[in-house]
Design an enzyme around this catalytic site. Sequence first.
Site, short mmCIF file in Angstrom:
data_model
loop_
_atom_site.label_atom_id
_atom_site.label_comp_id
_atom_site.label_asym_id
_atom_site.label_seq_id
_atom_site.Cartn_x
_atom_site.Cartn_y
_atom_site.Cartn_z
N GLN A 137 -1.42 2.25 9.59
CA GLN A 137 -0.25 2.39 8.79
C GLN A 137 1.01 2.93 10.19
O GLN A 137 1.90 2.84 9.82
CB GLN A 137 -0.52 2.62 7.79
CG GLN A 137 -1.36 2.10 7.18
CD GLN A 137 -2.54 2.04 6.52
OE1 GLN A 137 -3.55 2.22 7.71
NE2 GLN A 137 -3.25 2.03 5.84
N ASP A 161 -2.86 10.45 -1.38
CA ASP A 161 -3.19 9.80 -2.87
C ASP A 161 -3.97 9.73 -3.72
O ASP A 161 -3.80 9.23 -5.08
CB ASP A 161 -4.30 8.92 -2.04
CG ASP A 161 -3.60 7.55 -1.21
OD1 ASP A 161 -3.89 8.78 0.01
OD2 ASP A 161 -3.37 6.81 -1.71
N ASN A 175 -6.38 12.23 1.23
CA ASN A 175 -5.35 11.55 2.09
C ASN A 175 -5.69 10.41 2.95
O ASN A 175 -7.14 10.28 3.36
CB ASN A 175 -4.44 12.15 2.93
CG ASN A 175 -2.88 11.95 2.62
OD1 ASN A 175 -2.58 11.06 2.22
ND2 ASN A 175 -2.49 11.46 3.76
N LYS A 176 -5.33 9.41 3.35
CA LYS A 176 -5.53 8.60 4.61
C LYS A 176 -7.08 9.51 5.59
O LYS A 176 -6.29 10.37 5.76
CB LYS A 176 -4.28 7.73 5.65
CG LYS A 176 -4.60 6.96 6.95
CD LYS A 176 -6.03 5.77 5.91
CE LYS A 176 -4.97 5.04 4.30
NZ LYS A 176 -5.79 4.41 4.44
N ARG A 230 1.42 -1.69 0.42
CA ARG A 230 -0.13 0.17 -0.10
C ARG A 230 1.07 1.34 -0.36
O ARG A 230 2.15 1.01 0.08
CB ARG A 230 -1.19 0.18 1.11
CG ARG A 230 -0.86 -0.89 2.60
CD ARG A 230 0.19 0.31 2.96
NE ARG A 230 -0.50 1.56 3.35
CZ ARG A 230 1.20 2.13 3.54
NH1 ARG A 230 2.47 1.59 3.93
NH2 ARG A 230 0.95 3.61 3.63
N ALA A 262 0.75 4.90 -2.05
CA ALA A 262 0.08 5.43 -3.55
C ALA A 262 1.08 5.26 -4.52
O ALA A 262 1.32 4.54 -5.41
CB ALA A 262 -0.56 6.83 -3.79
N ARG A 282 -7.76 -0.77 -7.04
CA ARG A 282 -8.00 0.59 -5.60
C ARG A 282 -8.33 2.09 -6.46
O ARG A 282 -7.73 1.97 -7.42
CB ARG A 282 -6.97 0.79 -4.64
CG ARG A 282 -6.82 -0.65 -4.04
CD ARG A 282 -5.71 -0.76 -3.05
NE ARG A 282 -6.60 0.12 -2.04
CZ ARG A 282 -5.14 0.79 -0.25
NH1 ARG A 282 -4.58 0.70 -0.19
NH2 ARG A 282 -6.50 1.96 -0.22
#
Lengths: 341, 341
Positions: free
Chosen positions: B193, B234, B244-245, B44, B46, B87
Site C-alpha cells: 500500500q 484500523d 494498524n497495518k 481498503r 478503515a 474483514r
Amino acid sequence: PRSVEFREGKVHIIDQLLLPKEFKVISLETVEEVARAIKTLQVRGAPAIGATAAYGLALLAEKSKMENKEKFLDEFYRAFEVLKNTRPTAVNLFWALNRIKDIVEEHREESLDKIKSLIVEEAHKIADEDVEANLRMGHYGAEILPEGNILTHCNAGSLATVHLGTVGAALRVMHREGKLRLLWVDETRPVLQGARLSAWEYHYDGISLKLISDNMAGFVMQQGRVDAIIVGADRIVANGDFANKIGTYSLAVLAKEHNIPFFTIAPLSTIDMSLKSGKEIPIEERPKEEVLTCGGCKIAPDVDVYNPAFDVTPHKYLTAIITDKGVVYPPFERNLKKLFE
Amino acid sequence: PRSVEFREGKVHIIDQLLLPKEFKVISLETVEEVARAIKTLQVRGAPAIGATAAYGLALLAEKSKMENKEKFLDEFYRAFEVLKNTRPTAVNLFWALNRIKDIVEEHREESLDKIKSLIVEEAHKIADEDVEANLRMGHYGAEILPEGNILTHCNAGSLATVHLGTVGAALRVMHREGKLRLLWVDETRPVLQGARLSAWEYHYDGISLKLISDNMAGFVMQQGRVDAIIVGADRIVANGDFANKIGTYSLAVLAKEHNIPFFTIAPLSTIDMSLKSGKEIPIEERPKEEVLTCGGCKIAPDVDVYNPAFDVTPHKYLTAIITDKGVVYPPFERNLKKLFE
C-alpha cells in the site's frame, strides 16, 4: 555440492538471481565475467564473494597467455582492481584478494609457472578453508543457540558461502540434533534473499519454516514466538559493530526490546580489525530499480528511492559473535583482539 | 474527487488493486459486489471501508424490489451480515453498518419508502462526515507534527478514506505550509500500500518523498533523518492500544529507541471503547499468496507462511493520538474517555 567451484579453467557458480524459479549453474570464463556476476548479485554472500573473487584470479592464472612475468603481473594487478571494485561493504572480498596478492608478492622471485600455480592453490585453499570454518562455526552456533524457534534474515546459508553456510551450518546442526523447532525466514526486501534463497535451501533440507515479510518480525517477537535471532555479517569491525543486510539493525533493536538473544556468525575473514567502529564501514547504495520492482514486477510509480544494501548494527545489541575460532562475548573490543593473537 | 461515491444506484470506487499501473473507477451494483471489493482489497483503508459498506446498504435500499417492509428488513439484515463478515480488524466497518442499522431500528414504524430514504441519507452523512473529520484532523496533525522529515507506513491517504486521508490530510496541510521537508514512504509488504498507493498519491500532489523497503526504516532513523512518524489506525481501543497495518509495531519500537515522536491519526469512528486492551482486537490473517508473491510476481518457493494483515501497538509507544475532536495525550485511558462525554 559447493556453491562456488573452479574446474577446467572456469569458475562455476549457481546463478542466484534465477532462484527459486530455476536452479542453474553458470560458468564464468573471464575476470570481467566474474566481476559482473559479483556486481549483479548472481553470486552474493560475503564468503561466497570472497571465494569467487579468489577463483577469478585463479582463472586468470590458468588462462593468461602472458609468458613474460612482468606483463602477467600487470594483468594480475588489473584483474585485482577490477574484482576489488565490484562491491564495497563485505570485507571477505578484499581479504581473499589480498591473500592471493600477498602470496604473489612473497614469491615474486619464483618462475611465472610457479607463481601461477601458487595463485590457483591459494584460491582453492580459501574455498576449502571456508567449508571447514563453516563446519566449526556450525557446531559452536548450535551449542549456544537456545532450542526452539529461530529467526533469520537474508541468506547466510549454503548459497552465501562455498558450502553449508554460516547461519546455515548452525541451523543444519541444530536441525540434525532436533533443537530447531521452527525457522522464521524474513523475505529480505529488496532483493529477497530470504524468500528466494533461504526459504528454498532450508525447505529443501527439510527444516520446518515460515516465511514472513520483514515487517512481521516485530509482531512475531511480541507474541513470544522467537527464541533467538541469528544473522550473518558482511563486515565485523574491532569494537564488534557489524554491517549486514539492510534490516538487520531493525531486528537488533526489536530483539533488545523483547529480550531475545541476538547473534551474528561469521568466519575470521569477515572481521576487519583495521576499522575501529561501524561508522567507518562504507555502505553500498544500489540501483533504484531494486526498490521499484520486486521479483521482476514493477510495484511503484517512478519516484525517488533510498536503497542502502546494508546497515550497521552497534555491538551493544549483540549477545555474542560466533566465529570459526569460538564464540566471542562482550567486551568485544578486547575479546575480538584475542582471536588474532 | 472522492475515493468512494454513490450515484445513480451504484457504488463507485477506485480499484486500488490496479494502482499505480492503472487508475480505474469501478461501479458496484450489488451488495455481494461491494462485499467482494472489500474482501479483495479493491477498496481498503478503515474509513473508506466504512463508507463503502454504508453505501452497500444504500445500494440495497435504492434497488430492492421488495414492497413488503418485513421482507425488505430480512433482506437488509442479510446484507448487513454479508458486509460485516468481510474483514475483522478495522472497526469503522462495524461502526458504519451499525449506524445505519440503528437508524432503521429507530424508524421501524415509518413507511418502507421513508426507511429506504433514511438509509441512503445516513450513508451519505457517513461519507460527508469523513471528509470533514479529515479536514479537522489534518489541521490538528499539522500543528503538532514537527517541521522536517516525516515517515509513514501503509496508506492512510486519500485512497484510504472518502477524501484527503487521515495521515494524508495532515501531510497535505504540512506540505502547503512548507513544513514537510521529506516524506519517507515505507513500501508496506505484502500488499504494498505504501509503494503502490502512498507513493502514487503523494507524488501526484507534489510532495517530496523517498520510497524505502520496510526494513530500511530503522537505518534511516539511526541516521537521524526522521523527525516524526505518523500512521493511520484500523482500531484504537479504550487504553490507547491500536491495530494498524502489519509493521506499525516495529516502527513504534524503533521510534522509541531513537526518541522519535510517534503518532496515530484517526476519526472517532476508529475508536472502539468497548475493548479494554489491544490484546482483544481480532487480527486478520490473509491468504499465503500475498507473501509468496509481490506485485503479481511469484517470489518464493511454495513454503509455509504467516500473514497477519495487522499488528497491535501498545499505547506506551504513542506520543499522541490525533482525532477529529482534537489531540489526545497520555494518559490515554482517561483522555480518550473524555472524547465521548
